[in-house]
Design an enzyme around this catalytic site. Sequence first.
Site, mmCIF file in Angstrom:
data_model
loop_
_atom_site.group_PDB
_atom_site.id
_atom_site.type_symbol
_atom_site.label_atom_id
_atom_site.label_comp_id
_atom_site.label_asym_id
_atom_site.label_seq_id
_atom_site.Cartn_x
_atom_site.Cartn_y
_atom_site.Cartn_z
ATOM 1 N N CYS A 342 0.837 -1.204 0.000
ATOM 2 C CA CYS A 342 0.000 0.000 0.000
ATOM 3 C C CYS A 342 0.875 1.259 0.000
ATOM 4 O O CYS A 342 1.588 1.506 -0.965
ATOM 5 C CB CYS A 342 -0.995 -0.023 1.154
ATOM 6 S SG CYS A 342 -2.394 1.115 0.880
ATOM 7 N N HIS A 426 -3.644 -5.313 0.991
ATOM 8 C CA HIS A 426 -3.446 -5.755 2.368
ATOM 9 C C HIS A 426 -3.974 -7.183 2.495
ATOM 10 O O HIS A 426 -4.881 -7.596 1.767
ATOM 11 C CB HIS A 426 -4.225 -4.865 3.346
ATOM 12 C CG HIS A 426 -3.743 -3.458 3.432
ATOM 13 N ND1 HIS A 426 -2.534 -3.116 3.984
ATOM 14 C CD2 HIS A 426 -4.326 -2.293 3.033
ATOM 15 C CE1 HIS A 426 -2.386 -1.797 3.936
ATOM 16 N NE2 HIS A 426 -3.459 -1.275 3.356
#
Length: 503
Positions: A342, A426
């Site tokens: 991310c 994630h």
Amino acid sequence: MSGGGLLVAGTTSDAGKSVVTAGICRWLVRRGVKVAPFKAQNMSLNSFVTREGAEIGRAQAMQAQACRVEPTALMNPVLLKPGGERSSQVVLLGKPVGEMSARGYHGGRQQRLLGTVLDCLAELRGTYDAVICEGAGSPAEINLRRTDIVNMGIARGAGLPVLVVGDIDRGGVFASFFGTVALLAPEDQALVAGFLVNKFRGDVSLLEPGLEMLHGLTGRRTYGVLPFRHGLGIDEEDGLRVSLRGTVRESAVAPPVGEDVLRVAVCAVPLMSNFTDVDALAAEPGVVVRFVDRPEELADADLVVVPGTRGTVRALEWLRERGLADAIARRVAERRPVLGICGGFQLLGEHIEDDVESRAGHVDGLGVLPVRVRFAREKTLTRPVGEALGEPVEGYEIHHGVAEVLGGDPFLDGCRVGQTWGTHWHGSLESDGFRRAFLREVAAAAGRRFVPAPDTSFAALREEQLDRLGDLIEQHADTDALWRLIESGAPQGLPFIPPGAPA
């Protein structure tokens, strides 16, 4: 008819509210009770995406798993994601609605949300037999009581009995229990049914005289004494800080399968988000995970992880200031494994255009991946599924940055160049087959004779952990009395303890 309910409050932050709530939820569902978790307002950088694309705190997602139900935005209607010491992004019913200073939020916005959170709680109570609510911090924050929507505000608004949890391992638990009650207004005190002692070490019989005195002083009983146990955390809130040690819970892990271990160094960037991504690595026999903040700590690492962050540009500056950026660049040049997730993926790219999060405009990235990032005002909130390294993978995305991948080999939604990997996903490492394949690649690149265990199931480990929490409640709390509390509310005629809340 509304289902039963309970608010689990705490004498302090980190008293164990999240764990106790999850344990009560798992105990109830094993009794055949249809139960759901609820937290009116959560402050956390550790969040999750529900199937309908709503962002909620990960603690509530794990509590939903304890209940064996799918998490929804109703379970955490307000999420505050800190962006610095004095401001947070406000996420309402799973969607961001803007940035706000602490003064502005507590100055009026929070109180206006009370109706919304009460409506969410009422909807859950209309659907479930019981709703176990978690408070935040302490209910006796007298400076914030007027606008409170997560502790006594929600308890009084919904008529919930309150169980106050205290961490005896910190010391001062009796004073904390007494003081918590004594600083509440009479109407709030009438809902505080009693106490639960958490993290007790030693002989309970030595504690009992104090519990009897506490009962005499407050008129309130103690519903259980939970013993100290290692490795019982769930995916916690993290506020603005996270410890560089102890973030990955201590738990019994089998010895390595191969001859070598793998050492993983996670850069403890500012405003770190979803640091639980590496829990699946820590669960693997022979994988050692530590959080680091100095370049020399990368030297013996077989894998360096640059995790998610709520402040990509700030994290980039921090890496440069501390010499970690240069250390990462040297690793990349030496073809030693690096994984960016991310925000960590974004800062590994060529440049970032950020007029949203930091408003810094054009910023050069570390330039180790052929990626350009532009921050969009709309947040991406999805639950993608795919394949990588010949294995099925699923994850979740929470980001404003939109990545344009200009080269390299495809890797999930990002790319791979040599032994440098980047993705917005994630949770991908929780996919067992993919995690094993990834670790085999890392071990080969690092020259380690590491062999992933063939049978580690991260989902099964989570279930075992939740069952241990349920066992803790079942074995060490007065569950009959707890159920009466959930079903019937706080006992009538609880005494007022002076002085009460200031006028």
